[in-house]
Design a protein around this motif. Sequence first.
Motif, PDB file in Angstrom:
ATOM      1  N   VAL A 349      12.458  84.621  31.400  1.00  0.00           N
ATOM      2  CA  VAL A 349      12.539  83.610  32.458  1.00  0.00           C
ATOM      3  C   VAL A 349      12.488  84.272  33.830  1.00  0.00           C
ATOM      4  O   VAL A 349      11.746  83.846  34.734  1.00  0.00           O
ATOM      5  N   SER A 355       9.387  79.473  31.018  1.00  0.00           N
ATOM      6  CA  SER A 355      10.145  78.552  31.865  1.00  0.00           C
ATOM      7  C   SER A 355      11.561  78.397  31.315  1.00  0.00           C
ATOM      8  O   SER A 355      11.798  78.596  30.119  1.00  0.00           O
ATOM      9  N   LEU A 356      12.482  78.048  32.180  1.00  0.00           N
ATOM     10  CA  LEU A 356      13.850  77.844  31.713  1.00  0.00           C
ATOM     11  C   LEU A 356      13.930  76.730  30.666  1.00  0.00           C
ATOM     12  O   LEU A 356      14.599  76.917  29.641  1.00  0.00           O
ATOM     13  N   ALA A 359      12.836  78.214  27.420  1.00  0.00           N
ATOM     14  CA  ALA A 359      13.818  79.167  26.899  1.00  0.00           C
ATOM     15  C   ALA A 359      14.981  78.446  26.242  1.00  0.00           C
ATOM     16  O   ALA A 359      15.465  78.870  25.175  1.00  0.00           O
TER      17      ALA A 359
END
Length: 385
Positions: A349, A355-356, A359
């Motif tokens: 990330v 992307s968060l 994740a």
Amino acid sequence: MAASGPVREALAGLPLVDHHCHGAVMADLDPPEFESLITEGEVWPGSGISPFDSPVGVAVRRHCAPLLDLPRHAPAADYLARRSALGWREVNRRFLTSAGAEAFCVDTGHAPHPVTGPAELARAAGAAAYEVVRLEGVAEAVLARGVEAGEYARVFRAAAEDAVRRPGVVAVKSVAAYRTGFGLDPARPTDAEVTRAARHALESGTGRLADPVLVRHLLWTAVDLGLPLQLHTGLGDNDIRLHRSDPALLTDWLRLTSGTIPVLFLHCWPYQRQASYLAAVFEHVYLDVGLALHFTGPARSRAILEEALEITPFRKLLYSSDAYGVAEFHHLGALSFRQGLAALLQDRVDADELSLPDALLIAAWTGRDNARRLYGLPASAHGRD
């Protein structure tokens, strides 16, 4: 250093599904007994070598001592004395609850010690627990009772069907890696082959299912049963021949079983890359890196998980501890998984490789949701989503 950031926070609060583990010993352990349970090898009296002088021993003293109200890195003698003073019930309760699992899938086929079954494990952990049936145990019980060689296949199939119909059974398991290794003829054996092999097994009286034909028959019976099949691969005790436990040796069998049942490779180390390849090219193949995680501890769990995830589809990796005997391993496996996965995902990330939201999805899939889907478990065993 453990990862910091939103991924770590999410994983710290994520209820896991430990999709393959065993029970915890229901007895107080003296020092040699405890040491024997924290190694896949043996304790060598008089050698000056202790399992505490290993990565797993260091991880126990570092990460488990605080749960017994001891300082980190407490000496082994202090650790064992405190464990004894608390008693096995309290020790099991502390470590099982600290694992943060909503559910355990428990292999009940290996119990050289008196260990908790699924119900006792569930009560101690405040979680749900389900059963995994070890098929070698079913087959060996059939041989031990005595059966006509020509009736072995039918009687074993009936016994296996009875076993998986028990309430709470969600999967079956084979330890073919221990018995013959995976370099087997991939084809389903004929009735005549099974009869000849059964006759030989009955006449030998060894009681151990180690005939290649009967092991092949067991694997194909597992396909017929229709439940997910767990297969021990890689790391094990000195009864295994490690080079024969490489899951890539099953490639031709996987081709023949495509479109049937989920096949879950357990543990895998040092073959996590081979298992990753198989999960990438066969729809029905999944893997975990349990057992290796607590033997390496959080210090190396990231490296193992990174190799397991190099090409594995994210919906194909599951979490397991493979904890047996000492409840420390239920805790240590979960801790190693959370910290290792959080570190590698957070770094991706931070590098804008992930992307968060993605994740966080991967964390939930691998820690919990993939197992829920495969085993048909409730969306939330205890309302902790």
